[in-house]
Design an enzyme around this catalytic site. Structure first.
Site, PDB file in Angstrom:
ATOM      1  CG  LEU A  48     -36.068  95.538  59.185  1.00 24.51           C
ATOM      2  CD1 LEU A  48     -36.524  94.140  58.813  1.00 24.51           C
ATOM      3  CD2 LEU A  48     -34.562  95.679  58.987  1.00 24.51           C
ATOM      4  CE  LYS A  50     -45.213  98.755  57.563  1.00 28.62           C
ATOM      5  NZ  LYS A  50     -45.899  99.409  56.419  1.00 28.62           N
ATOM      6  CD  GLU A 245     -40.771  88.938  50.444  1.00 31.55           C
ATOM      7  OE1 GLU A 245     -40.734  89.211  51.655  1.00 31.55           O
ATOM      8  OE2 GLU A 245     -40.311  89.684  49.570  1.00 31.55           O
ATOM      9  CG  HIS A 269     -32.428  86.874  53.675  1.00 32.72           C
ATOM     10  ND1 HIS A 269     -31.948  87.475  54.814  1.00 32.72           N
ATOM     11  CD2 HIS A 269     -33.305  87.753  53.140  1.00 32.72           C
ATOM     12  CE1 HIS A 269     -32.513  88.659  54.956  1.00 32.72           C
ATOM     13  NE2 HIS A 269     -33.340  88.846  53.948  1.00 32.72           N
ATOM     14  NE  ARG A 364     -36.786  77.483  42.136  1.00 30.68           N
ATOM     15  CZ  ARG A 364     -37.336  76.291  42.263  1.00 30.68           C
ATOM     16  NH1 ARG A 364     -38.498  76.155  42.872  1.00 30.68           N
ATOM     17  NH2 ARG A 364     -36.734  75.222  41.790  1.00 30.68           N
TER      18      ARG A 364
END
Length: 365
Positions: A48, A50, A245, A269, A364
Site C-alpha cells: 500500500l 509503495k 483486478e 470499498h 461485484r
C-alpha cells in the site's frame, strides 16, 4: 452539450476546492515554525505504501498542498533504506522530466527507521529520530497505519505512550481499512483506541475514497440538475458497482486468506461507493454531514438473502500467456491448501427508502 456542461461544473468545483486548500496551507505556513509537521508511514515497506501512500504524498507536495515545513518518516520491520523504498515505488510515482528537481527536494525530506511493532524501545528510538530529523520536539505528527489489523492494538498504544509530541504539538492517528474483521473485533479496536486517543485525534479511512472518479460522484450528482431529477427509482433500473483486478495476491495471501474478497473489498470499498451514490444531499461538504447522510443509507439496507449472493475462488487460467494468471489462488505460498476463502463475490442489496425502493444494487468484486 450536456457532457461539456457537466465537465465544466466538475472543473470549476475542483478548482475552487484547490484554491481553498492552497489558502489553508498558506495560512498554516505563515504561523508555523521550521519543520513543524512530521508524517509517519507505518508499513513503509508494504504494498500500500509503495503503490498509494508515497505516490500520493509526492503529488500533494508537487501541487503545493503540503506545508513548507514538513518531513516524512517511514517505519517498518524490514532492513531497508529510504533509497530502496523509493526504488520499489518508482514506477508508481509518475515523475515528469520537468519535475525532477522538485522530486529531488521531496526525496530529501524522506527518512526511514527500522523497528518492530511491539517493542517499546523501538518506539522510543523512533521518537528520538523524529526529534533529530525535525529538530523540533513539538512538531505536529501524523501517523498513517498501513499495517495488518493484527498489530493495530500494540502499535497505536506504543505510539501514544512513546511518540507524542511535546506541547503545543498535536497528534493524529490515521487507521487504514479493514477496521477489524467483524463487529466484535471492530468494537474491541474502537474501545482500545479510545483509551489512548481523543476521538478528534483518530481518522478511520478507506483509501478507495481517494480515487478521482469516486470523489467526483458527489460533484456530478449535486451540481447537475439533470442528474438530480433522474437519480431515483423512477429512472434507474439497477445500479452496478464493480471492482475488478487482474492480479493475484502478490505475497499478501496470508492477510487475504483471513479476510477474503467480501471483507477486503465489498464491505468497505464498495459499500462506501454505494452510500455516496445513494445518499441524499448533505447539508454541507464537511466530513460530519457527509457521514450522517451515508449512515442513513446504510441503515435502510435490508438484510442480504443468501440466494442473492454468489461466491467463487480463482483456479487459474492454464492457457494464459501471463504466468501470474496461470496460478490459482491456492498456488499462493501463503494460502492453506484447504482454503475455501472466496476471491470472487457478487451480492444484491436493496435500500428501503423512498428514493431507491425496489432498485437492486449489484456489488461485484
Amino acid at each position: 452539450m450536456m457532457n461539456t456542461t457537466a465537465e465544466n461544473l466538475v472543473k470549476e468545483k475542483v478548482d475552487y476546492i484547490y484554491q481553498r486548500l492552497r489558502k489553508q496551507i498558506t495560512s498554516i505556513d505563515s504561523e508555523a515554525c521550521p519543520q513543524s509537521f512530521i508524517f509517519f508511514v507505518f508499513g513503509a515497506s508494504g504494498d500500500l505504501a509503495k503503490k498509494k501512500i508515497y505516490p500520493t504524498l509526492w503529488w500533494l507536495y508537487r501541487d503545493g498542498f503540503l506545508p513548507e515545513h514538513i518531513c516524512f518518516v517511514g517505519y517498518a520491520r524490514s532492513q531497508l533504506t529510504i533509497e530502496r523504498i523509493f526504488q520499489n515505488a518508482d514506477k508508481y510515482m509518475k515523475v515528469q522530466d520537468c519535475e525532477l528537481d522538485l522530486y529531488k527536494k521531496f526525496l530529501e525530506l524522506n527518512h526511514y527507521v527500522c523497528g518492530s511493532y511491539d517493542k517499546p524501545a523501538d518506539f522510543e528510538h523512533l521518537n528520538h529520530e523524529a526529534n533529530r530529523i525535525s529538530q523540533l520536539a513539538s512538531a505536529h505528527r501524523f501517523f498513517y497505519l498501513a499495517l495488518p489489523p493484527s498489530v493495530y492494538g500494540s502499535v497505536s498504544e506504543l505510539i501514544s505512550t512513546h511518540c507524542r509530541p511535546e506541547a503545543p504539538g498535536w497528534i493524529r492517528l490515521i487507521v487504514e481499512k479493514p477496521f477489524g474483521k467483524d463487529l466484535r473485533s471492530s468494537n474491541i479496536l474502537s474501545g482500545h483506541l479510545s483509551k489512548f486517543y481523543a476521538e478528534e485525534e483518530i481518522y478511520r479511512i478507506d483509501h478507495y475514497l481517494g480515487k478521482e472518479m469516486v470523489q467526483n460522484i458527489m460533484v456530478l450528482r449535486f451540481s447537475n440538475r439533470i442528474f438530480s431529477r433522474v437519480w431515483n427509482r423512477d429512472s434507474v433500473a439497477a445500479v452496478k458497482i464493480i471492482f475488478k483486478e487482474n492480479i493475484g495476491t502478490q505475497g499478501r495471501g496470508g492477510y487475504f486468506d483471513e479476510f477474503g474478497i467480501i471483507r477486503d473489498v465489498i464491505q468497505n470499498h464498495l459499500m462506501q461507493i454505494l452510500s455516496i451514490v445513494a445518499m441524499e444531499k448533505p447539508r454541507s461538504t464537511t466530513g460530519e454531514d457527509i457521514r450522517d447522510e451515508k449512515v442513513k443509507v446504510l441503515r435502510c439496507i435490508a438484510p442480504i438473502k443468501s440466494e442473492n449472493v454468489v461466491i467463487g475462488q480463482y483456479l487459474g487460467d492454464k492457457e494464459s500467456k501471463d504466468s501470474e494468471h496461470q496460478l490459482g489462488y491456492l498456488d499462493d505460498a501463503g494460502v492453506p491448501q484447504d482454503s475455501t476463502t472466496p476471491t470472487y463475490a457478487q451480492t444484491i442489496l436493496y435500500i428501503n427508502n423512498e428514493r431507491w425502493d425496489g432498485v437492486p444494487f449489484i456489488l461485484r468484486a
